[in-house]
Design a protein around this motif. Structure first.
Motif, PDB file in Angstrom:
ATOM      1  N   HIS A  60       0.867  -1.187   0.000  1.00  0.00           N
ATOM      2  CA  HIS A  60       0.000   0.000   0.000  1.00  0.00           C
ATOM      3  C   HIS A  60       0.904   1.238   0.000  1.00  0.00           C
ATOM      4  CE1 HIS A  60      -0.199  -0.580   4.712  1.00  0.00           C
ATOM      5  NE2 HIS A  60       1.003  -0.695   4.252  1.00  0.00           N
ATOM      6  N   SER A 101       0.712   3.510   2.228  1.00  0.00           N
ATOM      7  CA  SER A 101       0.796   4.014   3.609  1.00  0.00           C
ATOM      8  C   SER A 101       2.221   4.188   4.145  1.00  0.00           C
ATOM      9  CB  SER A 101      -0.039   3.115   4.534  1.00  0.00           C
ATOM     10  OG  SER A 101      -1.394   3.130   4.131  1.00  0.00           O
ATOM     11  N   GLN A 115       3.411   7.620   4.510  1.00  0.00           N
ATOM     12  CA  GLN A 115       3.023   8.414   5.695  1.00  0.00           C
ATOM     13  C   GLN A 115       4.221   8.574   6.626  1.00  0.00           C
ATOM     14  OE1 GLN A 115      -0.414   7.319   7.998  1.00  0.00           O
ATOM     15  NE2 GLN A 115      -1.542   6.516   6.229  1.00  0.00           N
ATOM     16  N   ARG A 162       0.218  -6.654  -4.832  1.00  0.00           N
ATOM     17  CA  ARG A 162      -0.272  -7.791  -4.042  1.00  0.00           C
ATOM     18  C   ARG A 162      -0.486  -8.988  -4.962  1.00  0.00           C
ATOM     19  NH1 ARG A 162      -4.769  -4.685  -0.232  1.00  0.00           N
ATOM     20  NH2 ARG A 162      -3.420  -2.870   0.071  1.00  0.00           N
ATOM     21  N   GLN A 190      -2.513   3.286  -5.858  1.00  0.00           N
ATOM     22  CA  GLN A 190      -3.268   3.936  -4.791  1.00  0.00           C
ATOM     23  C   GLN A 190      -2.860   5.392  -4.708  1.00  0.00           C
ATOM     24  OE1 GLN A 190      -2.407   1.819  -1.123  1.00  0.00           O
ATOM     25  NE2 GLN A 190      -4.200   0.506  -1.395  1.00  0.00           N
ATOM     26  N   GLU A 228      -2.465   7.849  -1.437  1.00  0.00           N
ATOM     27  CA  GLU A 228      -2.547   8.003   0.008  1.00  0.00           C
ATOM     28  C   GLU A 228      -2.771   9.476   0.302  1.00  0.00           C
ATOM     29  OE1 GLU A 228      -1.986   5.181   1.589  1.00  0.00           O
ATOM     30  OE2 GLU A 228      -1.942   5.782   3.707  1.00  0.00           O
ATOM     31  N   PHE A 281      -8.376  -0.624  10.725  1.00  0.00           N
ATOM     32  CA  PHE A 281      -7.021  -0.717  10.171  1.00  0.00           C
ATOM     33  C   PHE A 281      -6.068  -0.561  11.343  1.00  0.00           C
ATOM     34  CE2 PHE A 281      -9.596   1.151   6.744  1.00  0.00           C
ATOM     35  CZ  PHE A 281      -9.354   0.251   5.724  1.00  0.00           C
ATOM     36  N   THR A 324      -4.952   3.214  11.896  1.00  0.00           N
ATOM     37  CA  THR A 324      -5.875   4.327  12.166  1.00  0.00           C
ATOM     38  C   THR A 324      -6.794   3.956  13.318  1.00  0.00           C
ATOM     39  OG1 THR A 324      -7.211   3.465  10.340  1.00  0.00           O
ATOM     40  CG2 THR A 324      -5.922   5.456   9.900  1.00  0.00           C
ATOM     41  N   GLY A 379     -10.254   3.289   2.283  1.00  0.00           N
ATOM     42  CA  GLY A 379     -10.082   3.105   3.716  1.00  0.00           C
ATOM     43  C   GLY A 379      -9.518   4.378   4.297  1.00  0.00           C
ATOM     44  N   SER A 380      -9.903   4.675   5.541  1.00  0.00           N
ATOM     45  CA  SER A 380      -9.442   5.934   6.132  1.00  0.00           C
ATOM     46  C   SER A 380      -9.550   5.888   7.642  1.00  0.00           C
ATOM     47  CB  SER A 380     -10.291   7.090   5.606  1.00  0.00           C
ATOM     48  OG  SER A 380     -11.624   6.952   6.089  1.00  0.00           O
ATOM     49  N   GLY A 381      -9.135   6.963   8.273  1.00  0.00           N
ATOM     50  CA  GLY A 381      -9.286   7.057   9.716  1.00  0.00           C
ATOM     51  C   GLY A 381      -8.367   8.113  10.298  1.00  0.00           C
ATOM     52  N   ALA A 433      -5.843  10.037   7.701  1.00  0.00           N
ATOM     53  CA  ALA A 433      -5.182   9.411   6.553  1.00  0.00           C
ATOM     54  C   ALA A 433      -6.232   8.659   5.759  1.00  0.00           C
ATOM     55  CB  ALA A 433      -4.085   8.455   7.016  1.00  0.00           C
ATOM     56  N   PHE A 434      -5.985   8.536   4.478  1.00  0.00           N
ATOM     57  CA  PHE A 434      -6.880   7.706   3.661  1.00  0.00           C
ATOM     58  C   PHE A 434      -6.081   7.080   2.532  1.00  0.00           C
ATOM     59  CE2 PHE A 434      -7.182  12.066   1.986  1.00  0.00           C
ATOM     60  CZ  PHE A 434      -6.855  11.873   0.651  1.00  0.00           C
ATOM     61  N   GLY A 435      -6.612   5.998   1.975  1.00  0.00           N
ATOM     62  CA  GLY A 435      -5.980   5.345   0.829  1.00  0.00           C
ATOM     63  C   GLY A 435      -7.048   4.966  -0.186  1.00  0.00           C
ATOM     64  N   SER A 470      -9.643   0.618  -1.675  1.00  0.00           N
ATOM     65  CA  SER A 470      -8.275   0.479  -1.210  1.00  0.00           C
ATOM     66  C   SER A 470      -7.894  -0.983  -1.115  1.00  0.00           C
ATOM     67  CB  SER A 470      -8.132   1.140   0.148  1.00  0.00           C
ATOM     68  OG  SER A 470      -9.017   0.537   1.050  1.00  0.00           O
ATOM     69  N   ARG A 471      -8.837  -1.882  -1.314  1.00  0.00           N
ATOM     70  CA  ARG A 471      -8.716  -3.333  -1.186  1.00  0.00           C
ATOM     71  C   ARG A 471      -8.629  -3.780   0.252  1.00  0.00           C
ATOM     72  NH1 ARG A 471      -5.748  -6.679  -5.902  1.00  0.00           N
ATOM     73  NH2 ARG A 471      -5.198  -4.949  -7.209  1.00  0.00           N
TER      74      ARG A 471
HETATM   75  N1  PHE Z   1      -3.483   1.266   3.374  1.00  0.00           N
HETATM   76  C1  PHE Z   1      -4.856   0.845   3.402  1.00  0.00           C
HETATM   77  C2  PHE Z   1      -5.048  -0.230   2.345  1.00  0.00           C
HETATM   78  O1  PHE Z   1      -4.335  -0.313   1.403  1.00  0.00           O
HETATM   79  C3  PHE Z   1      -5.803   1.974   3.122  1.00  0.00           C
HETATM   80  C4  PHE Z   1      -5.770   3.010   4.197  1.00  0.00           C
HETATM   81  C5  PHE Z   1      -4.919   4.081   4.087  1.00  0.00           C
HETATM   82  C6  PHE Z   1      -6.612   2.911   5.286  1.00  0.00           C
HETATM   83  C7  PHE Z   1      -4.885   5.044   5.079  1.00  0.00           C
HETATM   84  C8  PHE Z   1      -6.594   3.858   6.294  1.00  0.00           C
HETATM   85  C9  PHE Z   1      -5.737   4.927   6.161  1.00  0.00           C
HETATM   86  O2  PHE Z   1      -5.968  -1.010   2.441  1.00  0.00           O
END
Ligand code: PHE
Length: 356
Positions: free
Chosen positions: A173, A175, A178, A199, A212, A214, A252, A255, A285-287, A308-310, A355-356
């Motif tokens: 990912h 992430s 970050q 993946r 992705q 981020e 996650f 987060t 996905g986020s948080g 954060a989000f992806g 984001s899978r």
């Molecule tokens: N990294 C997560 C994923 O690939 C997505 C995500 C990013 C979730 C940032 C929360 C915060 O599934």
């Protein structure tokens, strides 16, 4: 004299090329040419003879000179004629097809996404695609025994025989960027990171390499409300229509609290339309960034917090342009690009998921 005249006019008219003509000129009117020699004999003649022969020789000399010049011009014309015959160009032939490249939909969508977040003050950050397991997992609060590691179908690189350090991974990912951004600039932070992730997965909606973006915003009073506003603003700009979002509680490791975000859509005849209807589609996905993650990045969680989000870029592209099979992005036959309206490089149309 008449013989001389006939002889040279005949020779000149039969001369094959400029070289032969030059030889004839020397032979007839050159310093030691036949006619010049005759002219030299004038001195031995009586004045009466000279008055007749002199002008006649001069006239002959002139005649031969102009015959030489005329023949020279004729030879040049003939040579040009020959060249024109061999070097002709058929301008009625149809033009050769030119190969045309086009902007890949993923590149175009990445540009679009980047432009929208740039308007909201997000800078672009980047990180390596081959990551250490610390950045990809540990620093994101995914310890070795955590099930998320197994769930992510990670590609591992090989270590040399006897090297017992943990292997590097193809980042699963975006992430890890970050953590890299936190280390690089410290707080406050407002970045997005678009890029490739990997993946071990392959079907109609999964390819082993995908993309992705981020997002990360850290400051003293960033809240989940900011996250919701930014995402709704983004989706409405990206899809060109107001898009409702739905936040669902999720989990996650990096987060807390976490939310999966759905966007409003309709399904009609197998076609999905975003921004209308009563269905929901999960897109990211986020948080709020987990305190342990802030700590791993060297930021004091008692002073700073952030979201954060992806988002999956490929899925965004599929949704916006109605592309049914993710594998189409990596197909070698590019005719489908035109089918979905992607412009060739001659006419760039820049800036117009899960984001899978
Ligand atoms: N990294 C997560 C994923 O690939 C997505 C995500 C990013 C979730 C940032 C929360 C915060 O599934």
């Amino acid at each position: 004299m008449e013989d001389l005249r006939n002889k040279y006019l005949e020779l000149i008219s039969n001369a094959a090329d400029e070289g032969a003509l030059e030889e004839l000129r020397v032979q007839a009117v050159g310093k030691k040419g036949e006619i010049s020699l005759k002219m030299r004999e004038l001195g031995k003649m009586t004045p009466e003879e000279r008055q007749v022969v002199g002008p006649a020789l001069n006239a002959l000399k002139n005649e031969i000179n102009s015959a030489l010049a005329a023949k020279k011009a004729a030879l040049a014309d003939a040579a040009l004629e020959e060249r024109l015959k061999t070097e002709w160009l058929d301008v009625t032939l149809p033009a050769r097809a030119r190969r045309q490249g086009s902007i890949h939909p993923i590149s175009q969508v990445t540009e679009e996404v980047t432009a929208i977040f740039a308007d909201m003050g997000f800078a672009v950050a980047e990180g390596p695609q081959i990551e250490t397991d610390w950045y990809n997992f540990d620093a994101l609060n995914i310890p070795g025994h955590h099930p998320a590691r197994a769930e992510m179908d990670t590609f591992y690189t090989h270590r040399a025989e006897g090297d017992n350090r943990p292997p590097h991974v193809l980042r699963t990912h975006t992430s890890p960027v970050q953590i890299r951004s936190m280390e690089k600039t410290g707080a406050p932070i407002r970045i997005i990171c678009p890029g490739r992730v990997y993946r071990a997965d392959y079907d109609q909606t999964h390819t082993p390499m995908f993309h992705q973006v981020e997002g990360l915003a850290i400051d003293k009073d960033i809240s989940m409300a900011n996250l919701k506003w930014v995402l709704e603003e983004f989706f409405s700009a990206f899809f060109g229509t107001h898009v409702e979002t739905r936040f669902r509680a999720s989990h996650f490791p990096f987060t807390e609290p976490s939310a999966e975000v759905d966007i409003q859509c309709s399904w009609e005849g197998g076609q999905v339309k975003v921004g209308e209807g009563n269905d929901w589609l999960e897109v990211l996905g986020s948080g709020m960034v987990h305190p342990k993650v802030l700590q791993a990045g060297g930021i004091d969680p008692n002073e700073y917090q952030g979201f954060a989000f992806g988002i999956g870029i490929d899925r965004l592209a599929m949704l916006k342009y109605g592309i049914p099979d993710l594998r189409a992005f990596f197909d070698s036959d590019l005719r489908w690009l035109r089918h979905y309206g992607f412009a060739s490089l001659d006419q760039p149309t820049l800036h117009g998921g899960l984001s899978r």
